[in-house]
Design a protein around this motif. Sequence first.
Motif, PDB file in Angstrom:
ATOM      1  N   ASP A 280       0.826  -1.207   0.000  1.00 53.54           N
ATOM      2  CA  ASP A 280       0.000   0.000   0.000  1.00 53.54           C
ATOM      3  C   ASP A 280       0.863   1.261   0.000  1.00 53.54           C
ATOM      4  O   ASP A 280       0.570   2.231  -0.710  1.00 53.54           O
ATOM      5  CB  ASP A 280      -0.937   0.016   1.207  1.00 53.54           C
ATOM      6  N   LYS A 281       1.950   1.260   0.782  1.00 56.32           N
ATOM      7  CA  LYS A 281       2.853   2.419   0.819  1.00 56.32           C
ATOM      8  C   LYS A 281       3.512   2.643  -0.529  1.00 56.32           C
ATOM      9  O   LYS A 281       3.591   3.774  -1.017  1.00 56.32           O
ATOM     10  CB  LYS A 281       3.923   2.214   1.897  1.00 56.32           C
ATOM     11  N   ILE A 282       3.980   1.564  -1.143  1.00 53.99           N
ATOM     12  CA  ILE A 282       4.620   1.688  -2.460  1.00 53.99           C
ATOM     13  C   ILE A 282       3.617   2.176  -3.481  1.00 53.99           C
ATOM     14  O   ILE A 282       3.907   3.065  -4.302  1.00 53.99           O
ATOM     15  CB  ILE A 282       5.244   0.338  -2.881  1.00 53.99           C
ATOM     16  N   ASN A 283       2.401   1.664  -3.440  1.00 50.60           N
ATOM     17  CA  ASN A 283       1.355   2.064  -4.364  1.00 50.60           C
ATOM     18  C   ASN A 283       1.006   3.544  -4.184  1.00 50.60           C
ATOM     19  O   ASN A 283       0.794   4.274  -5.157  1.00 50.60           O
ATOM     20  CB  ASN A 283       0.133   1.176  -4.156  1.00 50.60           C
ATOM     21  N   ASP A 284       0.945   4.005  -2.927  1.00 45.51           N
ATOM     22  CA  ASP A 284       0.670   5.416  -2.656  1.00 45.51           C
ATOM     23  C   ASP A 284       1.761   6.316  -3.219  1.00 45.51           C
ATOM     24  O   ASP A 284       1.483   7.372  -3.804  1.00 45.51           O
ATOM     25  CB  ASP A 284       0.513   5.654  -1.151  1.00 45.51           C
ATOM     26  N   LYS A 285       3.026   5.911  -3.044  1.00 47.23           N
ATOM     27  CA  LYS A 285       4.144   6.713  -3.572  1.00 47.23           C
ATOM     28  C   LYS A 285       4.091   6.786  -5.085  1.00 47.23           C
ATOM     29  O   LYS A 285       4.328   7.847  -5.679  1.00 47.23           O
ATOM     30  CB  LYS A 285       5.473   6.127  -3.112  1.00 47.23           C
ATOM     31  N   ILE A 286       3.773   5.677  -5.722  1.00 42.44           N
ATOM     32  CA  ILE A 286       3.676   5.676  -7.192  1.00 42.44           C
ATOM     33  C   ILE A 286       2.552   6.590  -7.642  1.00 42.44           C
ATOM     34  O   ILE A 286       2.708   7.384  -8.578  1.00 42.44           O
ATOM     35  CB  ILE A 286       3.469   4.234  -7.713  1.00 42.44           C
ATOM     36  N   ASN A 287       1.408   6.525  -6.971  1.00 47.33           N
ATOM     37  CA  ASN A 287       0.284   7.398  -7.325  1.00 47.33           C
ATOM     38  C   ASN A 287       0.627   8.867  -7.124  1.00 47.33           C
ATOM     39  O   ASN A 287       0.229   9.721  -7.921  1.00 47.33           O
ATOM     40  CB  ASN A 287      -0.954   7.021  -6.511  1.00 47.33           C
ATOM     41  N   GLU A 288       1.369   9.184  -6.060  1.00 42.75           N
ATOM     42  CA  GLU A 288       1.788  10.572  -5.830  1.00 42.75           C
ATOM     43  C   GLU A 288       2.685  11.062  -6.953  1.00 42.75           C
ATOM     44  O   GLU A 288       2.528  12.178  -7.451  1.00 42.75           O
ATOM     45  CB  GLU A 288       2.524  10.677  -4.492  1.00 42.75           C
ATOM     46  N   LYS A 289       3.649  10.228  -7.369  1.00 40.67           N
ATOM     47  CA  LYS A 289       4.561  10.620  -8.452  1.00 40.67           C
ATOM     48  C   LYS A 289       3.803  10.832  -9.755  1.00 40.67           C
ATOM     49  O   LYS A 289       4.051  11.783 -10.492  1.00 40.67           O
ATOM     50  CB  LYS A 289       5.648   9.550  -8.650  1.00 40.67           C
ATOM     51  N   ILE A 290       2.858   9.940 -10.032  1.00 40.92           N
ATOM     52  CA  ILE A 290       2.057  10.099 -11.250  1.00 40.92           C
ATOM     53  C   ILE A 290       1.244  11.378 -11.179  1.00 40.92           C
ATOM     54  O   ILE A 290       1.171  12.136 -12.156  1.00 40.92           O
ATOM     55  CB  ILE A 290       1.155   8.864 -11.463  1.00 40.92           C
ATOM     56  N   HIS A 291       0.647  11.661 -10.032  1.00 41.28           N
ATOM     57  CA  HIS A 291      -0.145  12.869  -9.864  1.00 41.28           C
ATOM     58  C   HIS A 291       0.726  14.114 -10.010  1.00 41.28           C
ATOM     59  O   HIS A 291       0.332  15.091 -10.659  1.00 41.28           O
ATOM     60  CB  HIS A 291      -0.842  12.852  -8.497  1.00 41.28           C
ATOM     61  N   GLU A 292       1.941  14.089  -9.431  1.00 42.97           N
ATOM     62  CA  GLU A 292       2.860  15.227  -9.571  1.00 42.97           C
ATOM     63  C   GLU A 292       3.236  15.441 -11.025  1.00 42.97           C
ATOM     64  O   GLU A 292       3.282  16.571 -11.513  1.00 42.97           O
ATOM     65  CB  GLU A 292       4.122  14.983  -8.737  1.00 42.97           C
ATOM     66  N   TYR A 293       3.517  14.366 -11.737  1.00 44.85           N
ATOM     67  CA  TYR A 293       3.918  14.478 -13.138  1.00 44.85           C
ATOM     68  C   TYR A 293       2.773  15.041 -13.976  1.00 44.85           C
ATOM     69  O   TYR A 293       2.967  15.939 -14.783  1.00 44.85           O
ATOM     70  CB  TYR A 293       4.338  13.109 -13.683  1.00 44.85           C
ATOM     71  N   LYS A 294       1.553  14.517 -13.771  1.00 46.45           N
ATOM     72  CA  LYS A 294       0.402  15.015 -14.529  1.00 46.45           C
ATOM     73  C   LYS A 294       0.127  16.471 -14.184  1.00 46.45           C
ATOM     74  O   LYS A 294      -0.184  17.275 -15.047  1.00 46.45           O
ATOM     75  CB  LYS A 294      -0.839  14.168 -14.236  1.00 46.45           C
ATOM     76  N   HIS A 295       0.246  16.800 -12.909  1.00 50.09           N
ATOM     77  CA  HIS A 295      -0.052  18.155 -12.467  1.00 50.09           C
ATOM     78  C   HIS A 295       0.978  19.156 -12.994  1.00 50.09           C
ATOM     79  O   HIS A 295       0.626  20.257 -13.406  1.00 50.09           O
ATOM     80  CB  HIS A 295      -0.109  18.204 -10.930  1.00 50.09           C
ATOM     81  N   SER A 296       2.265  18.765 -13.024  1.00 52.28           N
ATOM     82  CA  SER A 296       3.305  19.687 -13.487  1.00 52.28           C
ATOM     83  C   SER A 296       3.255  19.862 -15.000  1.00 52.28           C
ATOM     84  O   SER A 296       3.553  20.927 -15.519  1.00 52.28           O
ATOM     85  CB  SER A 296       4.684  19.190 -13.072  1.00 52.28           C
ATOM     86  N   SER A 297       2.864  18.817 -15.737  1.00 49.86           N
ATOM     87  CA  SER A 297       2.831  18.951 -17.196  1.00 49.86           C
ATOM     88  C   SER A 297       1.572  19.646 -17.677  1.00 49.86           C
ATOM     89  O   SER A 297       1.551  20.245 -18.734  1.00 49.86           O
ATOM     90  CB  SER A 297       2.943  17.570 -17.852  1.00 49.86           C
ATOM     91  N   SER A 298       0.480  19.600 -16.888  1.00 51.44           N
ATOM     92  CA  SER A 298      -0.768  20.221 -17.344  1.00 51.44           C
ATOM     93  C   SER A 298      -0.988  21.600 -16.743  1.00 51.44           C
ATOM     94  O   SER A 298      -1.965  22.257 -17.074  1.00 51.44           O
ATOM     95  CB  SER A 298      -1.948  19.311 -16.995  1.00 51.44           C
ATOM     96  N   SER A 299      -0.109  22.021 -15.856  1.00 55.04           N
ATOM     97  CA  SER A 299      -0.308  23.331 -15.226  1.00 55.04           C
ATOM     98  C   SER A 299      -0.048  24.437 -16.240  1.00 55.04           C
ATOM     99  O   SER A 299       0.854  24.361 -17.046  1.00 55.04           O
ATOM    100  CB  SER A 299       0.617  23.495 -14.017  1.00 55.04           C
ATOM    101  N   SER A 300      -0.875  25.445 -16.200  1.00 55.37           N
ATOM    102  CA  SER A 300      -0.719  26.554 -17.137  1.00 55.37           C
ATOM    103  C   SER A 300       0.115  27.639 -16.476  1.00 55.37           C
ATOM    104  O   SER A 300       0.084  27.839 -15.273  1.00 55.37           O
ATOM    105  CB  SER A 300      -2.086  27.112 -17.542  1.00 55.37           C
ATOM    106  N   SER A 301       0.844  28.358 -17.284  1.00 50.86           N
ATOM    107  CA  SER A 301       1.708  29.415 -16.753  1.00 50.86           C
ATOM    108  C   SER A 301       1.126  30.789 -17.075  1.00 50.86           C
ATOM    109  O   SER A 301       1.858  31.746 -17.236  1.00 50.86           O
ATOM    110  CB  SER A 301       3.113  29.262 -17.335  1.00 50.86           C
ATOM    111  N   SER A 302      -0.184  30.870 -17.201  1.00 54.13           N
ATOM    112  CA  SER A 302      -0.788  32.151 -17.556  1.00 54.13           C
ATOM    113  C   SER A 302      -0.762  33.121 -16.382  1.00 54.13           C
ATOM    114  O   SER A 302      -0.862  34.321 -16.582  1.00 54.13           O
ATOM    115  CB  SER A 302      -2.232  31.935 -18.029  1.00 54.13           C
ATOM    116  N   SER A 303      -0.608  32.607 -15.174  1.00 57.05           N
ATOM    117  CA  SER A 303      -0.591  33.506 -14.028  1.00 57.05           C
ATOM    118  C   SER A 303       0.757  34.201 -13.866  1.00 57.05           C
ATOM    119  O   SER A 303       0.836  35.249 -13.244  1.00 57.05           O
ATOM    120  CB  SER A 303      -0.930  32.734 -12.749  1.00 57.05           C
ATOM    121  N   ASP A 304       1.817  33.609 -14.405  1.00 55.34           N
ATOM    122  CA  ASP A 304       3.138  34.236 -14.287  1.00 55.34           C
ATOM    123  C   ASP A 304       3.271  35.328 -15.326  1.00 55.34           C
ATOM    124  O   ASP A 304       3.062  35.120 -16.508  1.00 55.34           O
ATOM    125  CB  ASP A 304       4.240  33.195 -14.499  1.00 55.34           C
ATOM    126  N   SER A 305       3.679  36.502 -14.883  1.00 58.19           N
ATOM    127  CA  SER A 305       3.830  37.623 -15.815  1.00 58.19           C
ATOM    128  C   SER A 305       5.118  37.496 -16.616  1.00 58.19           C
ATOM    129  O   SER A 305       5.204  38.006 -17.727  1.00 58.19           O
ATOM    130  CB  SER A 305       3.804  38.954 -15.058  1.00 58.19           C
TER     131      SER A 305
END
Length: 183
Positions: A13-38
């Motif tokens: 369960d711990k290993i599975n949670d870590k893998i899910n966190e990494k996947i979520h971080e990767y998806k979140h960092s690649s889909s985040s928009s930079s429109s708020s940064d001037s």
Amino acid sequence: MMSESEEHGSLLDKINDKINEKIHEYKHSSSSSSSSDSDDDKKPKKSKKKKLFGRKHPLHHVLGGGKAADLVLWRNKQASGSILVGVTVIWLLFEGIGYHLLTFLCHALIVFLTIWFIWSNAASFVNRSPPKFPEVILSEVQCMKVAHVARKEINEAFYTLRNVASGKDLKTYLMLQCCGSFP
């Protein structure tokens, strides 16, 4: 106290949670928009396309960027296809059918000689000039050089054979027995 199967399950369960966190971080960092940064609005946007194996240059440039790269990347389809067909025919002749190189060369020379013979005899019937054959003349000096080199190689082979047969060169004898080829 937890049983061994419960410990194993919690570890999974711990290993599975870590893998899910990494996947979520990767998806979140690649889909985040930079429109708020001037600062990002001022910079021109480049498409950051990921290249295979982390290359910085296009594959055509990595392969040399010339005609060879064009052939490998199929940019010149006719030439690439011709090479593919030629190599396939050669492979089929030698591997598939079991043709031998010396037989192939002899047959090619016979066909070439036949074509030249027919062409030179048919040229008079169609009012064309016959093909011009190159005049090959070997000088006596060239023939003597070839004869001296051949004589030297043959004498060295006889010397080695005599040493092997008389038992003076045990290393070569054993190598011939094991490998079956002459050095």
